[in-house]
Design a protein around this motif. Sequence first.
Motif, PDB file in Angstrom:
ATOM      1  N   LYS A 198       4.486   1.537   5.656  1.00  0.00           N
ATOM      2  CA  LYS A 198       4.206   2.971   5.777  1.00  0.00           C
ATOM      3  C   LYS A 198       3.762   3.513   4.418  1.00  0.00           C
ATOM      4  O   LYS A 198       4.303   3.146   3.380  1.00  0.00           O
ATOM      5  CB  LYS A 198       5.457   3.744   6.220  1.00  0.00           C
ATOM      6  CG  LYS A 198       6.049   3.311   7.545  1.00  0.00           C
ATOM      7  CD  LYS A 198       5.339   3.939   8.700  1.00  0.00           C
ATOM      8  CE  LYS A 198       6.033   3.588  10.019  1.00  0.00           C
ATOM      9  NZ  LYS A 198       5.404   4.218  11.141  1.00  0.00           N
ATOM     10  N   LYS A 199       2.781   4.397   4.461  1.00  0.00           N
ATOM     11  CA  LYS A 199       2.268   5.045   3.254  1.00  0.00           C
ATOM     12  C   LYS A 199       3.046   6.341   3.010  1.00  0.00           C
ATOM     13  O   LYS A 199       3.128   7.199   3.875  1.00  0.00           O
ATOM     14  CB  LYS A 199       0.780   5.357   3.419  1.00  0.00           C
ATOM     15  CG  LYS A 199       0.163   6.097   2.245  1.00  0.00           C
ATOM     16  CD  LYS A 199      -1.321   6.364   2.492  1.00  0.00           C
ATOM     17  CE  LYS A 199      -1.952   7.173   1.369  1.00  0.00           C
ATOM     18  NZ  LYS A 199      -3.384   7.420   1.631  1.00  0.00           N
ATOM     19  N   VAL A 200       3.600   6.460   1.802  1.00  0.00           N
ATOM     20  CA  VAL A 200       4.346   7.637   1.377  1.00  0.00           C
ATOM     21  C   VAL A 200       3.579   8.284   0.229  1.00  0.00           C
ATOM     22  O   VAL A 200       3.184   7.597  -0.716  1.00  0.00           O
ATOM     23  CB  VAL A 200       5.763   7.255   0.896  1.00  0.00           C
ATOM     24  CG1 VAL A 200       6.508   8.456   0.354  1.00  0.00           C
ATOM     25  CG2 VAL A 200       6.546   6.581   2.014  1.00  0.00           C
ATOM     26  N   VAL A 201       3.372   9.587   0.303  1.00  0.00           N
ATOM     27  CA  VAL A 201       2.631  10.307  -0.730  1.00  0.00           C
ATOM     28  C   VAL A 201       3.559  11.314  -1.405  1.00  0.00           C
ATOM     29  O   VAL A 201       4.254  12.069  -0.724  1.00  0.00           O
ATOM     30  CB  VAL A 201       1.411  11.027  -0.112  1.00  0.00           C
ATOM     31  CG1 VAL A 201       0.683  11.846  -1.152  1.00  0.00           C
ATOM     32  CG2 VAL A 201       0.467  10.031   0.530  1.00  0.00           C
ATOM     33  N   LEU A 202       3.562  11.316  -2.742  1.00  0.00           N
ATOM     34  CA  LEU A 202       4.302  12.322  -3.505  1.00  0.00           C
ATOM     35  C   LEU A 202       3.317  13.374  -3.978  1.00  0.00           C
ATOM     36  O   LEU A 202       2.327  13.039  -4.644  1.00  0.00           O
ATOM     37  CB  LEU A 202       5.001  11.710  -4.718  1.00  0.00           C
ATOM     38  CG  LEU A 202       6.329  11.014  -4.426  1.00  0.00           C
ATOM     39  CD1 LEU A 202       6.090   9.611  -3.942  1.00  0.00           C
ATOM     40  CD2 LEU A 202       7.212  11.020  -5.646  1.00  0.00           C
ATOM     41  N   ILE A 203       3.595  14.624  -3.630  1.00  0.00           N
ATOM     42  CA  ILE A 203       2.725  15.733  -3.978  1.00  0.00           C
ATOM     43  C   ILE A 203       3.551  16.774  -4.718  1.00  0.00           C
ATOM     44  O   ILE A 203       4.689  17.050  -4.348  1.00  0.00           O
ATOM     45  CB  ILE A 203       2.091  16.342  -2.705  1.00  0.00           C
ATOM     46  CG1 ILE A 203       1.159  15.318  -2.063  1.00  0.00           C
ATOM     47  CG2 ILE A 203       1.371  17.639  -3.017  1.00  0.00           C
ATOM     48  CD1 ILE A 203       0.574  15.733  -0.745  1.00  0.00           C
TER      49      ILE A 203
ATOM     50  N   ALA B 172      -1.285   9.068   5.325  1.00  0.00           N
ATOM     51  CA  ALA B 172       0.109   9.237   4.900  1.00  0.00           C
ATOM     52  C   ALA B 172       1.004   9.315   6.132  1.00  0.00           C
ATOM     53  O   ALA B 172       0.683   9.975   7.117  1.00  0.00           O
ATOM     54  CB  ALA B 172       0.264  10.490   4.053  1.00  0.00           C
ATOM     55  N   GLN B 173       2.111   8.596   6.062  1.00  0.00           N
ATOM     56  CA  GLN B 173       3.068   8.612   7.164  1.00  0.00           C
ATOM     57  C   GLN B 173       4.392   9.246   6.743  1.00  0.00           C
ATOM     58  O   GLN B 173       5.314   9.353   7.530  1.00  0.00           O
ATOM     59  CB  GLN B 173       3.249   7.189   7.680  1.00  0.00           C
ATOM     60  CG  GLN B 173       1.955   6.690   8.320  1.00  0.00           C
ATOM     61  CD  GLN B 173       1.837   5.191   8.310  1.00  0.00           C
ATOM     62  OE1 GLN B 173       1.950   4.556   7.268  1.00  0.00           O
ATOM     63  NE2 GLN B 173       1.602   4.614   9.471  1.00  0.00           N
ATOM     64  N   GLY B 174       4.430   9.674   5.494  1.00  0.00           N
ATOM     65  CA  GLY B 174       5.575  10.377   4.946  1.00  0.00           C
ATOM     66  C   GLY B 174       5.157  11.062   3.663  1.00  0.00           C
ATOM     67  O   GLY B 174       4.333  10.533   2.919  1.00  0.00           O
ATOM     68  N   ILE B 175       5.705  12.260   3.431  1.00  0.00           N
ATOM     69  CA  ILE B 175       5.308  13.046   2.257  1.00  0.00           C
ATOM     70  C   ILE B 175       6.552  13.562   1.537  1.00  0.00           C
ATOM     71  O   ILE B 175       7.497  14.045   2.173  1.00  0.00           O
ATOM     72  CB  ILE B 175       4.454  14.267   2.657  1.00  0.00           C
ATOM     73  CG1 ILE B 175       3.180  13.815   3.363  1.00  0.00           C
ATOM     74  CG2 ILE B 175       4.131  15.135   1.444  1.00  0.00           C
ATOM     75  CD1 ILE B 175       2.434  14.941   4.037  1.00  0.00           C
TER      76      ILE B 175
ATOM     77  N   MET C 183       7.477   0.371   1.844  1.00  0.00           N
ATOM     78  CA  MET C 183       6.960   1.690   1.474  1.00  0.00           C
ATOM     79  C   MET C 183       5.872   1.525   0.427  1.00  0.00           C
ATOM     80  O   MET C 183       6.130   1.010  -0.661  1.00  0.00           O
ATOM     81  CB  MET C 183       8.077   2.572   0.920  1.00  0.00           C
ATOM     82  CG  MET C 183       9.138   2.952   1.897  1.00  0.00           C
ATOM     83  SD  MET C 183      10.398   3.974   1.076  1.00  0.00           S
ATOM     84  CE  MET C 183      10.682   5.195   2.321  1.00  0.00           C
ATOM     85  N   LEU C 184       4.663   1.951   0.773  1.00  0.00           N
ATOM     86  CA  LEU C 184       3.574   2.022  -0.199  1.00  0.00           C
ATOM     87  C   LEU C 184       3.611   3.444  -0.739  1.00  0.00           C
ATOM     88  O   LEU C 184       3.262   4.398  -0.024  1.00  0.00           O
ATOM     89  CB  LEU C 184       2.228   1.729   0.463  1.00  0.00           C
ATOM     90  CG  LEU C 184       2.043   0.303   0.964  1.00  0.00           C
ATOM     91  CD1 LEU C 184       0.689   0.161   1.643  1.00  0.00           C
ATOM     92  CD2 LEU C 184       2.150  -0.690  -0.177  1.00  0.00           C
ATOM     93  N   ILE C 185       4.045   3.598  -1.973  1.00  0.00           N
ATOM     94  CA  ILE C 185       4.320   4.913  -2.546  1.00  0.00           C
ATOM     95  C   ILE C 185       3.161   5.349  -3.428  1.00  0.00           C
ATOM     96  O   ILE C 185       2.906   4.734  -4.462  1.00  0.00           O
ATOM     97  CB  ILE C 185       5.648   4.883  -3.342  1.00  0.00           C
ATOM     98  CG1 ILE C 185       6.778   4.370  -2.430  1.00  0.00           C
ATOM     99  CG2 ILE C 185       5.959   6.253  -3.900  1.00  0.00           C
ATOM    100  CD1 ILE C 185       8.039   3.978  -3.167  1.00  0.00           C
TER     101      ILE C 185
END
Length: 161
Positions: free
Chosen positions: A5-10, A77-80, A55-57
């Motif tokens: 799952k791709k996780v993006v930090l914004i 993105a699958q999680g933010i 987790m791909l962060i």
Amino acid sequence: MDITKKVVLIGKFGVGKTSLVQRFVHQKFSDEYLTTIGVKIDKKIVEINGKKLSMLIWDIAGESSHQKIPSSYKLGAQGIFYVFDLTRPSTFGDMSVELNELENILSGVPIKIVGNKKDLISPESFDALRKQLSPNILYCSAKTGENVEKAFYELGTEMLA
């Protein structure tokens, strides 16, 4: 077999996105401020409810406005994580507008709101601030590690639901 799952930090610049990732992935913290240019991608495999989650962060460079972040970074993105700095009100003053924008772009993607740098705020100021903000915020400290693992595991659980 791992589930990826791709996780993006914004979040705005200097809120501690990179420090949160470093604490979670490498169990490290540095007081040195290093500006992220573009995006830095890390990976960590965790086990949640008997499933291996890779987790791909994506640690995205902080901008003064989320509209300046290339939309291609957010795609898939699958999680933010929406990260702000508890010591700098300018980093969360327009949080509701920015969260609405994210929800419009990435409808249905779980978003975890993280107030970082809890170690730098007095208990009295923290209590006052917590009363003003959403009850859905997870308060962390990348420096001490407080709630960092919890934040990633909670988001991981939501992504696997």
